[in-house]
Design a protein around this motif. Structure first.
Motif, PDB file in Angstrom:
ATOM      1  N   ARG A 292       0.857  -1.193   0.000  1.00 37.98           N
ATOM      2  CA  ARG A 292       0.000   0.000   0.000  1.00 37.98           C
ATOM      3  C   ARG A 292       0.894   1.243   0.000  1.00 37.98           C
ATOM      4  NH1 ARG A 292      -2.469  -0.389   4.748  1.00 37.98           N
ATOM      5  NH2 ARG A 292      -1.485   1.433   5.696  1.00 37.98           N
ATOM      6  N   GLU A 293       0.495   2.213  -0.793  1.00 39.78           N
ATOM      7  CA  GLU A 293       1.327   3.390  -1.010  1.00 39.78           C
ATOM      8  C   GLU A 293       1.478   4.200   0.287  1.00 39.78           C
ATOM      9  OE1 GLU A 293      -0.077   1.756  -4.709  1.00 39.78           O
ATOM     10  OE2 GLU A 293      -1.122   2.280  -2.870  1.00 39.78           O
ATOM     11  N   GLY A 294       2.663   4.764   0.506  1.00 39.28           N
ATOM     12  CA  GLY A 294       2.941   5.528   1.718  1.00 39.28           C
ATOM     13  C   GLY A 294       2.765   7.020   1.510  1.00 39.28           C
ATOM     14  N   GLY A 295       3.109   7.788   2.537  1.00 35.47           N
ATOM     15  CA  GLY A 295       3.016   9.237   2.456  1.00 35.47           C
ATOM     16  C   GLY A 295       1.605   9.738   2.691  1.00 35.47           C
ATOM     17  N   VAL A 296       1.226  10.814   2.016  1.00 40.05           N
ATOM     18  CA  VAL A 296      -0.065  11.464   2.249  1.00 40.05           C
ATOM     19  C   VAL A 296      -1.227  10.541   1.895  1.00 40.05           C
ATOM     20  CG1 VAL A 296      -1.547  13.400   1.582  1.00 40.05           C
ATOM     21  CG2 VAL A 296       0.887  13.777   1.964  1.00 40.05           C
ATOM     22  N   ILE A 297      -1.106   9.780   0.805  1.00 39.14           N
ATOM     23  CA  ILE A 297      -2.223   8.910   0.431  1.00 39.14           C
ATOM     24  C   ILE A 297      -2.433   7.839   1.488  1.00 39.14           C
ATOM     25  CG2 ILE A 297      -0.756   7.461  -1.053  1.00 39.14           C
ATOM     26  CD1 ILE A 297      -4.542   8.235  -1.411  1.00 39.14           C
ATOM     27  N   ASP A 298      -1.371   7.351   2.085  1.00 41.25           N
ATOM     28  CA  ASP A 298      -1.516   6.402   3.191  1.00 41.25           C
ATOM     29  C   ASP A 298      -2.226   7.075   4.367  1.00 41.25           C
ATOM     30  OD1 ASP A 298      -0.853   3.971   4.818  1.00 41.25           O
ATOM     31  OD2 ASP A 298       0.341   5.441   5.906  1.00 41.25           O
TER      32      ASP A 298
END
Length: 792
Positions: free
Chosen positions: A80-86
């Motif tokens: 699962r994508e990290g950063g703000v989208i997470d």
């Protein structure tokens, strides 16, 4: 009272903004671009032509957010994508695990309006671009019909995340529409004209059971779907919303300019489909059901794709090619759809997966001929075939974060010179080996690098480092940060988990082949003991597998196979393997299907330890094994996927010698998820109040502390419709406090549910040590921590 007489003409009210980054498009890509840039101090205007944010994920379209996790239907573990989208997905799961699209709208609006550096313009359509030179955008104009106001936005940097690429189109940027011939890039999966060269639009509807009979009369424009729609038998009373992703149309039309007609055509199908469900007599359960909602704008898949200094292609996806300028990643399948959509006799999609995730290079994220234009969302520089993977929303959002951080680098590194200059590219595959640079001035008396100059001036490593520090995962990269005080600290933990035994709690038959994934070092494989119960005399088939590529989780290499004779009854089985692990990574201790054998399981769950099953997931064209035709450039392999909780338990087992990759030094690795190892400090199971002490030889002045917790990067967190079993991931530490070397509380948190906690202290603390004191998540899950970072 206002009273005005005749005038020959009047002008609209006008507002002018002078900012640093103008983002057009408020879908997830634009939102994540804006938040990422704003949090780094970049002044942003975010322009969205709809009344809400989110694009296809909003309540106007209601498509679930997916990316590399692919409904848990592929081999991309912890992807699962990290950063703000997470952050957004975790927030939505916590407050909205049922998947109400209206609540998701509010979460996005709240995230954006919480940022003081973002000016949000909703209901504002950009219609004009003004250029200060042939290849430089100076300003854009937009009109808001709700307040009858014209907006003029001046900026040194622009990002087009509008979906159809209105800024790129009006500025004259090179673009493509349709599919490349296979000869141009050597893409064997390039579609034929008969299959179609564009993906169409989709619209959905929601239904509701009222508990009493409800009549329905179709409008006059509705189609008789039983006569005119080949796929009419797929409509039923149970599925609605984006479960009807195949309700698609427009691939033979102009998906920009024909959108209104495509919408009408889809309405005709929708209202006709509900007439079929309600009035055909085939669905008696629909007697008490009614239409609750029908989409009013289509969810678009494809229109223009713009050209950057590199075009991502099929081979990048399938071969998982590495790029020196990687800033994001994808992992959705290459997912083409027949251009005739719902009117086609063909299956709704033609989906083929890669064996793992692939890197996306920065060179795909800016226009090759408009110097100050970033390309976001589905506009990025990719062929039609590669686009079929990159187009999904979580991937687009992840790309947006890279653009937002690039805008910060462009601002931070912009030299204060007045004249253009020449620089030599460090990437010899750029369009020109020497590029003409240009600095851009703004009302902030700051000059800016162009997007390309981040490469040519050698700032890609800094861009990557800033992204990784923010929680963005980039495959095969880890943070190297000399400013992180933890890197020079001494670490001591109250306990460390050793994987020597997982307690026996219950048994389940091996009705699907199951593999226990274990993080092993190169060399000898430890002895593993499992417990079984055979209903009759039989053979237990066991295989030791691993992946042919480091960082992948496709068990395509069988190191050793065993057949063990069992007599009826319960017993322990010790597995001693002669084979060795070729390199550090995950081994799959695989038990092949045999319904006469029950294998004992445990309720214990541990960060970086997982079971995978040879499952079928038709929603993403997973039929247990991928067997593509030989001539399309895709690979054959088996799917091994986790089960969603509350299922998917680890096996009860004993391991000798114990596995010890969970030590406290893991918090220095700079990777915030499992990759070839768990990359986390994990406390002992019995340690209900674990502590981590970080100490220095000399007192340190600390203003910022970053903590990275485990929110299960394997869980897809679909945003609408599906629902989730938990609002907080079971591995996540909820309560913790940080004290200094005098025992004074520096920070305390109760009820945490987020992956990344950034603590910015009002006043810096000077201390020789920090002690992080945590509560264990539950009696079945030990506390874990991926990383701690401290800054002056």
């Amino acid at each position: 009272m206002i009273k005005e007489g005749f005038e020959a003409s009047r002008e609209l009210k006008r507002e002018t903004h002078h900012i640093e980054l103008a983002i057009v498009g408020g879908g997830l890509s634009g939102v994540c671009t804006a938040i990422t840039a704003a949090r780094k101090g970049v002044k942003v205007v975010l322009i969205q032509d709809r009344p809400v944010l989110g694009g296809n994920s909003s309540s106007e379209v209601r498509l679930w957010i997916l990316g590399a996790t692919s409904h848990l239907g592929n081999n991309n573990r912890w992807s699962r994508e990290g950063g703000v989208i997470d952050e957004i997905l975790v927030e939505n799961t916590y407050f909205n695990k049922e998947g109400n699209p209206l609540i998701f709208d509010a979460i996005l609006l709240d995230k954006v309006t919480a940022e003081p550096n973002i000016t949000l313009l909703l209901n504002t359509a950009v219609y004009e671009v003004h250029k200060t030179d042939d290849d430089i955008i100076g300003s854009i104009k937009g009109f808001c019909s709700q307040n009858s106001t014209e907006y003029v936005v001046h900026a040194p940097l622009f990002c087009d995340a509008s979906g159809d690429g209105i800024v790129g189109f009006l500025s004259g940027a090179a673009f493509r529409m349709g599919a490349e011939k296979k000869e141009e890039f050597g893409e064997k999966f390039a579609p034929t004209e008969e299959y179609g060269e564009l993906l169409g639009h989709s619209m959905y509807f929601y239904t509701k059971d009222t508990g009493r009979p409800v009549k329905y009369k179709a409008p006059g424009f509705a189609l008789d779907v039983a006569r005119e729609v080949p796929k009419f038998r797929k409509f039923n009373a149970k599925e609605h919303g984006c479960q009807l992703w195949w309700l698609e149309h427009g691939g033979r039309m102009d998906t920009v300019h024909d959108t209104e007609q495509i919408k009408w055509d889809l309405w005709k199908v929708i209202y006709g489909a509900w007439d079929y469900v309600k009035n055909s007599g085939n669905f008696p359960e629909a007697e008490t059901m009614t239409l609750e909602w029908v989409g009013t704008i289509p969810g678009k898949r494809e229109s223009r794709r713009f050209e950057g200094d590199y075009m991502l292609r099929q081979q990048d996806v399938v071969e998982q090619r590495k790029h020196e300028d990687a800033v994001a990643y994808g992992g959705w399948s290459i997912d083409l759809h027949p251009a005739d959509g719902v009117f086609s006799e063909k299956p709704g999609c033609n989906q083929w997966h890669a064996k793992g995730v692939y890197q996306i290079p920065y060179r795909c994220l800016y226009s090759k001929n408009i110097k100050n234009l970033f390309l976001g969302g589905r506009l990025i520089s990719a062929t039609h075939v590669a686009f079929a993977s990159t187009r999904v929303m979580a991937t687009a959002a992840h790309i947006g974060q890279a653009i937002g951080m690039a805008a910060y680098i462009a601002k931070e590194k912009g030299a204060r010179v007045e004249e253009p200059f020449e620089v030599r590219s460090c990437f010899n595959k750029l369009t020109d080996s020497r590029v003409r640079g240009a600095r851009y001035e703004s009302d902030y008396e700051q000059q800016y690098l162009s997007p390309r100059e981040i490469i040519t001036e050698g700032f890609v490593p800094e861009l990557q480092r800033e992204l990784l520090k923010s929680g963005q995962h980039i495959p095969h990269l880890e943070v190297t940060d000399e400013t992180d005080l933890v890197q020079k600290a001494n670490l001591r933990a109250s306990s460390v988990f050793e994987l020597d035994k997982l307690e026996t709690d219950f048994s389940l038959p091996i009705d699907t082949a199951v593999a226990q994934m274990l993080p092993l070092e190169a060399g000898r494989v430890p002895d593993i003991t499992v417990e079984v119960d055979a209903a009759e005399d039989t053979e237990l088939q066991v295989e030791l597998r691993t992946s042919s590529r480091a960082g992948n989780y496709t068990p395509d290499v069988t190191l050793e196979a065993k057949s063990i004779s069992l007599t009826k009854g319960r017993r322990k089985v010790k597995l001693s393997f002669c084979a060795t692990m070729p390199e550090r990574g995950y081994a799959f201790v695989t038990f092949l299907e045999n319904t006469t054998i029950s294998l004992y399981r445990t309720n214990t769950r541990v960060t970086g330890v997982l079971t995978a099953f040879n499952l079928i997931n038709k929603a993403v064209s997973n039929f247990g094994k991928q067997t593509p035709p030989e001539d399309i450039g895709m690979e054959a392999f088996e799917f091994w996927c986790p089960q969603r909780r509350p299922d998917g338990h680890n096996l009860a087992l004993q391991i000798e010698p114990a596995l010890t990759p969970f030590g406290v030094e893991q918090i220095k690795t700079g990777v915030y998820r499992p990759t070839t190892a768990p990359n986390a400090w994990v406390a002992a199971m019995e340690d209900s109040a674990p502590q981590l002490k970080i100490s220095w030889e000399e007192p340190q002045k600390i203003r910022q502390i970053d903590l990275f917790f485990d929110t299960d990067y394997d869980h897809p967190m679909e945003s609408v419709l599906m629902g989730h079993p938990e609002d907080v991931m079971p591995f996540c530490v909820r309560n913790y406090k940080i004290v200094d070397d005098k025992g004074r509380i520096v920070f305390e948190k109760e009820g945490n549910y987020q992956s990344m906690n950034r603590i910015e202290l009002d006043q810096p603390v000077t201390t020789g040590a920090l002690i992080i004191m945590m509560d264990r998540p539950s009696e079945n899950v030990p506390a874990s921590l991926f990383s701690v970072r401290c800054y002056r």
